[in-house]
Design a protein around this motif. Structure first.
Motif, mmCIF file in Angstrom:
data_model
loop_
_atom_site.group_PDB
_atom_site.id
_atom_site.type_symbol
_atom_site.label_atom_id
_atom_site.label_comp_id
_atom_site.label_asym_id
_atom_site.label_seq_id
_atom_site.Cartn_x
_atom_site.Cartn_y
_atom_site.Cartn_z
ATOM 1 N N LEU A 23 -3.005 5.614 -4.156
ATOM 2 C CA LEU A 23 -1.559 5.803 -4.232
ATOM 3 C C LEU A 23 -1.171 5.911 -5.704
ATOM 4 N N VAL A 24 -0.348 6.925 -6.036
ATOM 5 C CA VAL A 24 0.056 7.156 -7.423
ATOM 6 C C VAL A 24 1.575 7.022 -7.530
ATOM 7 N N THR A 25 2.035 6.255 -8.508
ATOM 8 C CA THR A 25 3.479 6.110 -8.738
ATOM 9 C C THR A 25 3.789 6.445 -10.184
ATOM 10 N N ASN A 26 5.073 6.779 -10.422
ATOM 11 C CA ASN A 26 5.514 6.944 -11.811
ATOM 12 C C ASN A 26 5.981 5.590 -12.345
ATOM 13 N N LEU A 27 6.574 5.631 -13.542
ATOM 14 C CA LEU A 27 6.969 4.368 -14.169
ATOM 15 C C LEU A 27 8.123 3.685 -13.457
ATOM 16 N N ASP A 28 8.843 4.406 -12.626
ATOM 17 C CA ASP A 28 9.941 3.809 -11.867
ATOM 18 C C ASP A 28 9.483 3.234 -10.534
ATOM 19 N N GLY A 29 8.204 3.440 -10.201
ATOM 20 C CA GLY A 29 7.683 2.940 -8.940
ATOM 21 C C GLY A 29 7.820 3.914 -7.797
ATOM 22 N N THR A 30 8.201 5.155 -8.106
ATOM 23 C CA THR A 30 8.321 6.169 -7.052
ATOM 24 C C THR A 30 6.942 6.720 -6.717
ATOM 25 N N ILE A 31 6.669 6.822 -5.437
ATOM 26 C CA ILE A 31 5.353 7.295 -4.996
ATOM 27 C C ILE A 31 5.283 8.807 -5.147
ATOM 28 N N LEU A 32 4.273 9.261 -5.906
ATOM 29 C CA LEU A 32 4.095 10.682 -6.158
ATOM 30 C C LEU A 32 2.981 11.284 -5.316
ATOM 31 N N LYS A 33 1.939 10.531 -5.118
ATOM 32 C CA LYS A 33 0.795 11.041 -4.369
ATOM 33 C C LYS A 33 0.232 9.920 -3.502
ATOM 34 N N VAL A 34 -0.232 10.254 -2.311
ATOM 35 C CA VAL A 34 -0.964 9.325 -1.447
ATOM 36 C C VAL A 34 -2.053 10.092 -0.725
ATOM 37 N N THR A 35 -3.120 9.430 -0.421
ATOM 38 C CA THR A 35 -4.153 10.049 0.406
ATOM 39 C C THR A 35 -3.864 9.761 1.870
ATOM 40 N N ASP A 36 -4.538 10.512 2.711
ATOM 41 C CA ASP A 36 -4.355 10.290 4.158
ATOM 42 C C ASP A 36 -4.787 8.878 4.567
ATOM 43 N N THR A 37 -5.800 8.358 3.867
ATOM 44 C CA THR A 37 -6.276 7.004 4.189
ATOM 45 C C THR A 37 -5.192 5.977 3.935
ATOM 46 N N THR A 38 -4.425 6.177 2.847
ATOM 47 C CA THR A 38 -3.345 5.240 2.514
ATOM 48 C C THR A 38 -2.315 5.175 3.631
ATOM 49 N N SER A 39 -1.908 6.336 4.130
ATOM 50 C CA SER A 39 -0.892 6.357 5.180
ATOM 51 C C SER A 39 -1.408 5.716 6.472
ATOM 52 N N SER A 40 -2.725 5.867 6.734
ATOM 53 C CA SER A 40 -3.267 5.275 7.961
ATOM 54 C C SER A 40 -3.335 3.752 7.846
ATOM 55 N N ILE A 41 -3.583 3.255 6.646
ATOM 56 C CA ILE A 41 -3.635 1.807 6.449
ATOM 57 C C ILE A 41 -2.280 1.175 6.730
ATOM 58 N N TYR A 42 -1.226 1.825 6.266
ATOM 59 C CA TYR A 42 0.115 1.269 6.439
ATOM 60 C C TYR A 42 0.786 1.746 7.721
ATOM 61 N N ASP A 43 0.091 2.591 8.472
ATOM 62 C CA ASP A 43 0.645 3.162 9.711
ATOM 63 C C ASP A 43 1.953 3.904 9.445
ATOM 64 N N ILE A 44 1.994 4.644 8.344
ATOM 65 C CA ILE A 44 3.170 5.458 7.964
ATOM 66 C C ILE A 44 2.672 6.833 7.538
#
Length: 459
Positions: A23-44
């Motif tokens: 998961l990649v965020t900018n300095l404000d904490g906004t999510i810029l990139k996620v992998t498919d695995t990340t979304s499956s872990i959080y069920d989102i």
């Protein structure tokens, strides 16, 4: 910045090809990139994560705590354990990413699902608690077994005897119990038997000093029918055969004649014998424990006890200290026997202070057996619930010993009792390192020990 974006876009395919949670965020904490695995872990779904603030997601309970602010604050790699809304535990690592000018630009985090590991950790902690509980229960049962076998002690030397006895109980090694008459050799022999793998088999006690010389072999080995005048026509099984599979306890072994010592030695060595008048070799499986109140080494030197038998018996010697050297135990035993015989004879009895003082000062040459017999006697013969000095036999009223405080009728009872108490405290302090240990041995609280040390000036 365009060049940086271009480089990042070129790596996007590689990013999504990874099977790891990134998961990649900018300095404000906004999510810029996620992998498919990340979304499956959080069920989102990935689209529901992109553009969202990790701070908002934490407030919504999607995951907590978040790692981005830690990385921004320290500008160093950080690792935390994160909980998710679906009950998972993640080991999350955040890494700071700087631009070409060395300024913090992005935060990249990746995680590993450690839910099962955390469950295992919790399980092992529970198991550790259970093991501690079982250890304490075993310790309690061990102490209870001491009492059930008639052994009541808080004396360090006596407890050392019990520890050795407990260790040797597990193996079939010959044990020789040494000590004065009445110290509890028979009880310790029973304790060894009850702690051994043979505990469900017989415990056969043979008092070598109580069997007439002429009848020893017939009683010990048994006899065949009609083998001698007066013998039963059916014969008789000997004591050694009764011990099959169990423990053979030879008490007062020092009383054996040299003639019988030879035969007992051969029997111990071969574990086989002939009945009196018999021709059939009989085998017996037993564990041997012997006991004596005599100095066997001296008897060996005087040619009254066979050296080879002595060494055969003396594999594991355990010397039981006399009661006069176990001052901590005297009070315990008095209370135990008083309660025991009060219940046995249905007579509630208590000792007044003068009686207690007299008993504490006695030498107890007959050891535990003498103390037990005396307590039963005064419980039965005392006319009132409170046993007074007049209820004691004359021998105990008039007897003094070398180390007991003497008042010669001039010192108040209260002061005499204080002297006795101080002596017991001093002896306990010499034997035990901490006030907690002293308290446990004396059967009082640790604060009481500290207070009494201060009162008597014991340092």
């Amino acid at each position: 910045m365009k060049e940086k974006q271009k480089n990042f876009d070129e790596n996007e395919v590689m990013l999504h090809s990874l099977k790891d949670d990134i998961l990649v965020t900018n300095l404000d904490g906004t999510i810029l990139k996620v992998t498919d695995t990340t979304s499956s872990i959080y069920d989102i779904k990935p689209d529901d994560l992109l553009g969202r603030s990790v701070y908002d997601l934490e407030q919504e309970g999607v995951f907590t705590p978040i790692i981005t602010p830690l990385v921004l604050k320290t500008k160093e790699k950080q690792t935390i354990v994160q909980s998710t809304h679906n009950g998972k535990k993640l080991l999350v690592t955040g890494v700071p990413v700087c631009d070409q000018d060395g300024k913090l630009w992005r935060v990249v985090s990746y995680s590993h699902d450690i839910t099962e590991l955390m469950k295992m950790k919790s399980y092992f902690l529970e198991m550790q608690d259970e093991m501690d509980r079982v250890k304490n229960e075993l310790k309690r049962l061990r102490n209870q077994n001491f009492n059930n076998d008639g052994i009541i002690t808080k004396d360090r030397e006596m407890e050392r005897c019990l520890m050795v006895a407990s260790q040797v109980a597990e193996v079939d090694v010959n044990v020789l119990l040494l000590g004065e008459s009445g110290v509890g050799k028979t009880q310790l022999a029973k304790y060894i038997h009850n702690q051994s793998p043979r505990k469900n088999k017989p415990f056969i006690e043979v008092n070598c000093g109580a069997i007439p010389h002429s009848l020893f072999e017939a009683e010990f080995f048994g006899y065949e029918g009609g083998s001698f005048s007066g013998a039963s026509s059916n014969g008789k099984m000997g004591l050694v055969e009764l011990a099959e599979g169990g423990t053979l306890f030879l008490d007062e072994i020092g009383e054996l004649s040299l003639e019988h010592q030879v035969k007992v030695l051969k029997f111990i060595q071969e574990k086989s014998f002939y009945r009196v008048g018999g021709t059939k070799v009989r085998k017996v499986d037993f564990r041997l424990i012997s006991a004596t109140n005599q100095p066997l080494e001296t008897l060996v030197d005087e040619k009254r006890f066979r050296k080879d038998l002595y060494y055969r018996l003396n594999v594991i010697p355990i010397t039981i200290p006399p009661l006069r050297e176990r001052s901590v135990d005297i009070m315990l035993l008095i209370k135990h026997f008083l309660d025991l015989f009060s219940r046995k004879h249905n007579r509630e009895r208590e000792l007044d202070e003068a009686v207690m003082q007299q008993l504490l000062n006695n030498e107890w040459k007959g050891n535990v057996r003498e103390l037990m017999n005396l307590i039963e006697r005064i419980v039965v013969t005392s006319p009132s619930p409170i046993i007074s000095i007049q209820d004691l036999p004359d021998a105990y009223v008039n007897e003094t010993n070398g180390h007991a405080p003497s008042n010669h009728g001039q010192q108040p009872l209260k002061e005499t009792l204080k002297q006795v108490e101080k002596r017991l405290l001093l002896e306990a302090k010499q034997n035990y390192k901490t006030t907690t240990e002293v308290a446990r041995r004396l059967g009082i609280s640790q604060p009481s020990v500290v207070r009494k040390f201060k009162e008597y000036g014991i340092k």
